[in-house]
Design a protein around this motif. Structure first.
Motif, PDB file in Angstrom:
ATOM      1  N   ARG A  44       0.838  -1.202   0.000  1.00 34.47           N
ATOM      2  CA  ARG A  44       0.000   0.000   0.000  1.00 34.47           C
ATOM      3  C   ARG A  44       0.873   1.251   0.000  1.00 34.47           C
ATOM      4  O   ARG A  44       0.607   2.205  -0.738  1.00 34.47           O
ATOM      5  CB  ARG A  44      -0.910  -0.018   1.221  1.00 34.47           C
ATOM      6  N   TRP A  45       1.930   1.258   0.833  1.00 38.85           N
ATOM      7  CA  TRP A  45       2.817   2.423   0.878  1.00 38.85           C
ATOM      8  C   TRP A  45       3.554   2.609  -0.432  1.00 38.85           C
ATOM      9  O   TRP A  45       3.780   3.736  -0.891  1.00 38.85           O
ATOM     10  CB  TRP A  45       3.801   2.300   2.036  1.00 38.85           C
ATOM     11  N   ALA A  46       3.948   1.502  -1.071  1.00 35.58           N
ATOM     12  CA  ALA A  46       4.633   1.604  -2.362  1.00 35.58           C
ATOM     13  C   ALA A  46       3.717   2.228  -3.404  1.00 35.58           C
ATOM     14  O   ALA A  46       4.143   3.092  -4.187  1.00 35.58           O
ATOM     15  CB  ALA A  46       5.100   0.225  -2.812  1.00 35.58           C
ATOM     16  N   ILE A  47       2.459   1.830  -3.409  1.00 34.80           N
ATOM     17  CA  ILE A  47       1.508   2.388  -4.372  1.00 34.80           C
ATOM     18  C   ILE A  47       1.253   3.864  -4.082  1.00 34.80           C
ATOM     19  O   ILE A  47       1.190   4.688  -5.004  1.00 34.80           O
ATOM     20  CB  ILE A  47       0.203   1.577  -4.345  1.00 34.80           C
ATOM     21  N   ILE A  48       1.128   4.206  -2.804  1.00 35.33           N
ATOM     22  CA  ILE A  48       0.895   5.611  -2.440  1.00 35.33           C
ATOM     23  C   ILE A  48       2.056   6.485  -2.896  1.00 35.33           C
ATOM     24  O   ILE A  48       1.849   7.545  -3.503  1.00 35.33           O
ATOM     25  CB  ILE A  48       0.673   5.743  -0.922  1.00 35.33           C
ATOM     26  N   PHE A  49       3.285   6.047  -2.634  1.00 32.44           N
ATOM     27  CA  PHE A  49       4.436   6.856  -3.044  1.00 32.44           C
ATOM     28  C   PHE A  49       4.583   6.902  -4.561  1.00 32.44           C
ATOM     29  O   PHE A  49       5.035   7.906  -5.111  1.00 32.44           O
ATOM     30  CB  PHE A  49       5.717   6.346  -2.388  1.00 32.44           C
ATOM     31  N   ALA A  50       4.189   5.847  -5.267  1.00 35.95           N
ATOM     32  CA  ALA A  50       4.235   5.874  -6.724  1.00 35.95           C
ATOM     33  C   ALA A  50       3.230   6.879  -7.277  1.00 35.95           C
ATOM     34  O   ALA A  50       3.535   7.628  -8.219  1.00 35.95           O
ATOM     35  CB  ALA A  50       3.956   4.477  -7.279  1.00 35.95           C
ATOM     36  N   VAL A  51       2.047   6.933  -6.690  1.00 37.49           N
ATOM     37  CA  VAL A  51       1.043   7.907  -7.136  1.00 37.49           C
ATOM     38  C   VAL A  51       1.500   9.333  -6.823  1.00 37.49           C
ATOM     39  O   VAL A  51       1.347  10.237  -7.651  1.00 37.49           O
ATOM     40  CB  VAL A  51      -0.321   7.601  -6.472  1.00 37.49           C
ATOM     41  N   VAL A  52       2.087   9.530  -5.640  1.00 37.12           N
ATOM     42  CA  VAL A  52       2.613  10.857  -5.293  1.00 37.12           C
ATOM     43  C   VAL A  52       3.708  11.265  -6.283  1.00 37.12           C
ATOM     44  O   VAL A  52       3.769  12.418  -6.713  1.00 37.12           O
ATOM     45  CB  VAL A  52       3.142  10.869  -3.836  1.00 37.12           C
ATOM     46  N   ALA A  53       4.551  10.313  -6.655  1.00 40.87           N
ATOM     47  CA  ALA A  53       5.612  10.618  -7.627  1.00 40.87           C
ATOM     48  C   ALA A  53       5.027  11.007  -8.977  1.00 40.87           C
ATOM     49  O   ALA A  53       5.515  11.955  -9.615  1.00 40.87           O
ATOM     50  CB  ALA A  53       6.526   9.412  -7.776  1.00 40.87           C
ATOM     51  N   LEU A  54       3.995  10.300  -9.417  1.00 41.51           N
ATOM     52  CA  LEU A  54       3.377  10.640 -10.707  1.00 41.51           C
ATOM     53  C   LEU A  54       2.729  12.021 -10.677  1.00 41.51           C
ATOM     54  O   LEU A  54       2.887  12.805 -11.617  1.00 41.51           O
ATOM     55  CB  LEU A  54       2.334   9.578 -11.075  1.00 41.51           C
ATOM     56  N   VAL A  55       2.013  12.318  -9.605  1.00 42.57           N
ATOM     57  CA  VAL A  55       1.363  13.625  -9.500  1.00 42.57           C
ATOM     58  C   VAL A  55       2.407  14.731  -9.416  1.00 42.57           C
ATOM     59  O   VAL A  55       2.279  15.775 -10.079  1.00 42.57           O
ATOM     60  CB  VAL A  55       0.417  13.649  -8.281  1.00 42.57           C
ATOM     61  N   ALA A  56       3.449  14.523  -8.628  1.00 40.84           N
ATOM     62  CA  ALA A  56       4.494  15.535  -8.513  1.00 40.84           C
ATOM     63  C   ALA A  56       5.213  15.739  -9.844  1.00 40.84           C
ATOM     64  O   ALA A  56       5.560  16.876 -10.194  1.00 40.84           O
ATOM     65  CB  ALA A  56       5.492  15.123  -7.434  1.00 40.84           C
ATOM     66  N   ALA A  57       5.425  14.663 -10.581  1.00 42.56           N
ATOM     67  CA  ALA A  57       6.080  14.799 -11.889  1.00 42.56           C
ATOM     68  C   ALA A  57       5.194  15.575 -12.863  1.00 42.56           C
ATOM     69  O   ALA A  57       5.692  16.397 -13.643  1.00 42.56           O
ATOM     70  CB  ALA A  57       6.408  13.420 -12.442  1.00 42.56           C
ATOM     71  N   LEU A  58       3.895  15.316 -12.810  1.00 43.24           N
ATOM     72  CA  LEU A  58       2.979  16.044 -13.700  1.00 43.24           C
ATOM     73  C   LEU A  58       2.912  17.534 -13.364  1.00 43.24           C
ATOM     74  O   LEU A  58       2.730  18.368 -14.246  1.00 43.24           O
ATOM     75  CB  LEU A  58       1.574  15.441 -13.622  1.00 43.24           C
ATOM     76  N   LEU A  59       3.078  17.852 -12.079  1.00 46.82           N
ATOM     77  CA  LEU A  59       3.032  19.248 -11.652  1.00 46.82           C
ATOM     78  C   LEU A  59       4.388  19.941 -11.751  1.00 46.82           C
ATOM     79  O   LEU A  59       4.486  21.144 -11.504  1.00 46.82           O
ATOM     80  CB  LEU A  59       2.502  19.345 -10.226  1.00 46.82           C
ATOM     81  N   GLY A  60       5.435  19.199 -12.082  1.00 46.08           N
ATOM     82  CA  GLY A  60       6.740  19.804 -12.301  1.00 46.08           C
ATOM     83  C   GLY A  60       7.649  19.838 -11.092  1.00 46.08           C
ATOM     84  O   GLY A  60       8.643  20.563 -11.101  1.00 46.08           O
ATOM     85  N   PHE A  61       7.318  19.090 -10.064  1.00 50.76           N
ATOM     86  CA  PHE A  61       8.172  19.036  -8.878  1.00 50.76           C
ATOM     87  C   PHE A  61       9.111  17.849  -9.012  1.00 50.76           C
ATOM     88  O   PHE A  61       8.852  16.762  -8.516  1.00 50.76           O
ATOM     89  CB  PHE A  61       7.327  18.909  -7.607  1.00 50.76           C
ATOM     90  N   GLY A  62      10.231  18.065  -9.662  1.00 50.45           N
ATOM     91  CA  GLY A  62      11.155  16.977  -9.972  1.00 50.45           C
ATOM     92  C   GLY A  62      11.801  16.353  -8.754  1.00 50.45           C
ATOM     93  O   GLY A  62      11.958  15.138  -8.678  1.00 50.45           O
ATOM     94  N   GLY A  63      12.179  17.160  -7.778  1.00 49.38           N
ATOM     95  CA  GLY A  63      12.829  16.630  -6.580  1.00 49.38           C
ATOM     96  C   GLY A  63      11.896  15.744  -5.771  1.00 49.38           C
ATOM     97  O   GLY A  63      12.269  14.658  -5.323  1.00 49.38           O
ATOM     98  N   VAL A  64      10.677  16.217  -5.583  1.00 49.50           N
ATOM     99  CA  VAL A  64       9.688  15.438  -4.828  1.00 49.50           C
ATOM    100  C   VAL A  64       9.338  14.166  -5.597  1.00 49.50           C
ATOM    101  O   VAL A  64       9.183  13.095  -5.006  1.00 49.50           O
ATOM    102  CB  VAL A  64       8.420  16.290  -4.564  1.00 49.50           C
ATOM    103  N   ALA A  65       9.226  14.273  -6.900  1.00 47.76           N
ATOM    104  CA  ALA A  65       8.895  13.107  -7.715  1.00 47.76           C
ATOM    105  C   ALA A  65      10.000  12.060  -7.643  1.00 47.76           C
ATOM    106  O   ALA A  65       9.723  10.864  -7.510  1.00 47.76           O
ATOM    107  CB  ALA A  65       8.665  13.528  -9.170  1.00 47.76           C
TER     108      ALA A  65
END
Length: 55
Positions: free
Chosen positions: A3-24
């Motif tokens: 569950r945590w792996a999926i949550i962090f993967a979704v956060v990475a995708l959203v951050a990448a789409l919004l342009g936050f490269g470091g967070v992604a």
């Protein structure tokens, strides 16, 4: 752990789409670590088993 792996993967995708490269990048790395740990625990659980059931 999965569950945590999926949550962090979704956060990475959203951050990448919004342009936050470091967070992604950090979220993607954490997702990989959690996925690896969960897979290791899963394999250990399959190998070790639960043992014989005693009535």
């Amino acid at each position: 752990m999965f569950r945590w792996a999926i949550i962090f993967a979704v956060v990475a995708l959203v951050a990448a789409l919004l342009g936050f490269g470091g967070v992604a990048g950090l979220s993607a790395d954490l997702a990989k670590v959690f996925l690896l740990v969960a897979a290791v625990i899963l394999v250990i659980g399959f190998v070790a088993g639960r043992g014989p059931r005693v009535p």
